[in-house]
Design an enzyme around this catalytic site. Sequence first.
Site, PDB file in Angstrom:
ATOM      1  CB  CYS A 157     -98.706  -4.817 -48.560  1.00  0.00           C
ATOM      2  SG  CYS A 157     -99.906  -3.774 -47.748  1.00  0.00           S
TER       3      CYS A 157
ATOM      4  CG  HIS B 124     -95.830  -5.894 -44.473  1.00  0.00           C
ATOM      5  ND1 HIS B 124     -95.035  -5.481 -45.515  1.00  0.00           N
ATOM      6  CD2 HIS B 124     -97.016  -5.251 -44.622  1.00  0.00           C
ATOM      7  CE1 HIS B 124     -95.710  -4.612 -46.249  1.00  0.00           C
ATOM      8  NE2 HIS B 124     -96.901  -4.453 -45.743  1.00  0.00           N
TER       9      HIS B 124
HETATM   10  N1  GLN Z   1    -100.473   1.943 -49.458  1.00  0.00           N
HETATM   11  C1  GLN Z   1    -101.114   0.638 -49.472  1.00  0.00           C
HETATM   12  C2  GLN Z   1    -102.225   0.532 -48.398  1.00  0.00           C
HETATM   13  O1  GLN Z   1    -102.232   1.318 -47.473  1.00  0.00           O
HETATM   14  C3  GLN Z   1    -100.081  -0.450 -49.223  1.00  0.00           C
HETATM   15  C4  GLN Z   1     -99.471  -0.390 -47.820  1.00  0.00           C
HETATM   16  C5  GLN Z   1     -98.360  -1.414 -47.620  1.00  0.00           C
HETATM   17  O2  GLN Z   1     -97.649  -1.792 -48.547  1.00  0.00           O
HETATM   18  N2  GLN Z   1     -98.165  -1.826 -46.329  1.00  0.00           N
HETATM   19  O3  GLN Z   1    -103.062  -0.360 -48.480  1.00  0.00           O
END
Ligand code: GLN
Length: 247
Positions: free
Chosen positions: A97, A198
Site C-alpha cells: 500500500c 494488508h
Molecule cells: N495513504 C495511502 C492511501 O490512502 C496508503 C494507505 C495505506 O497504506 N493503507 O492510498
Amino acid sequence: MARKTLTVGWLYPDLMNIYGDRGNILTLLKRAEWRDFDARLIELGRGTTEGIDDVDVFFFGGGQDREQALVYEDLLETKQTALERAVASGASVLAVCGGYQLLGQYYQTGEGERFPGIGLIDVRTEAGKQRFIGDVVVDTDLPDIQPQTLVGFENHSGRTYLGPKAKPLGRVRMGFGNNGEDHTEGCIQGGILGTYLHGSLLPKNPHLADHLVTSALARRGITELAPLDDAAEIAAHEKILARAQRR
Ligand code: GLN
C-alpha cells in the site's frame, strides 16, 4: 556446515506499519527459524542505511498520507541508492500500500499534494475520493506458487496504474485492487512485489512468503526451502476464499 542466514530489512517500522503489517515481518523471521536459519531483522528507519547491504528481503509497510509525507524525503535522499543496489544484487522487496506507492514514480494525495517516489517500480498513484476498503481475493500470475490465490484486506484512497515495465501481481476476484477499474492487483517488477493486501498478508499466504525468500536466496545458491506444515495458514486462506464465494 555453517548455519544459513536470512536477513530481513524493515523500512520505517515506526511510521509505515498499519493494519497488521508487522505480521509480515514475524512470518518471514519465524518461517526462517523453523527451517533452522539464523533469522535477522534490520530496522531501517529515517536517517540510516546501516546493514542495508546484508538484507535479503525488504519489507515496506503501509501508512496514511501523514506518515508517507514523513518518510518520502528520506527514501529519496538516504535509501534510494542503497535500495537500487540491493535489488540489482538480487534482494527481494515486499511493499504494501503506502510503501508500494512510494516505490513508484509518485503518490498524489486527494488534496493534490504529490510525494515523489524512487521509481524502483513503473507505477504511479493518485488518490481518489472513495476509499477502497474490504476483503480482497486475487488470482495471481506468479508461476511458482501454490495455491494460485492470494487473500488479504485493502484500505486505500490511492489508484495505482502500471506502466509497461511492471506486470500485475494478479487479477482481483473480489475487491478493488490497484484502481477499481482494470481489475489488476499489485505489481511485480524484477524482485520487487507491490500489493494493496494488508491483513497482514503473509500469515495467510505462506506460499508468497516462501516465494520472496526463495527469490532472494537464489543468489546464494539456496533454491529449495524445506517444506513446513502450513495446514493452519492454508485453512485461514481457504476460509477467506469460501467467504468470498458466498458473496
Ligand atoms: N495513504 C495511502 C492511501 O490512502 C496508503 C494507505 C495505506 O497504506 N493503507 O492510498
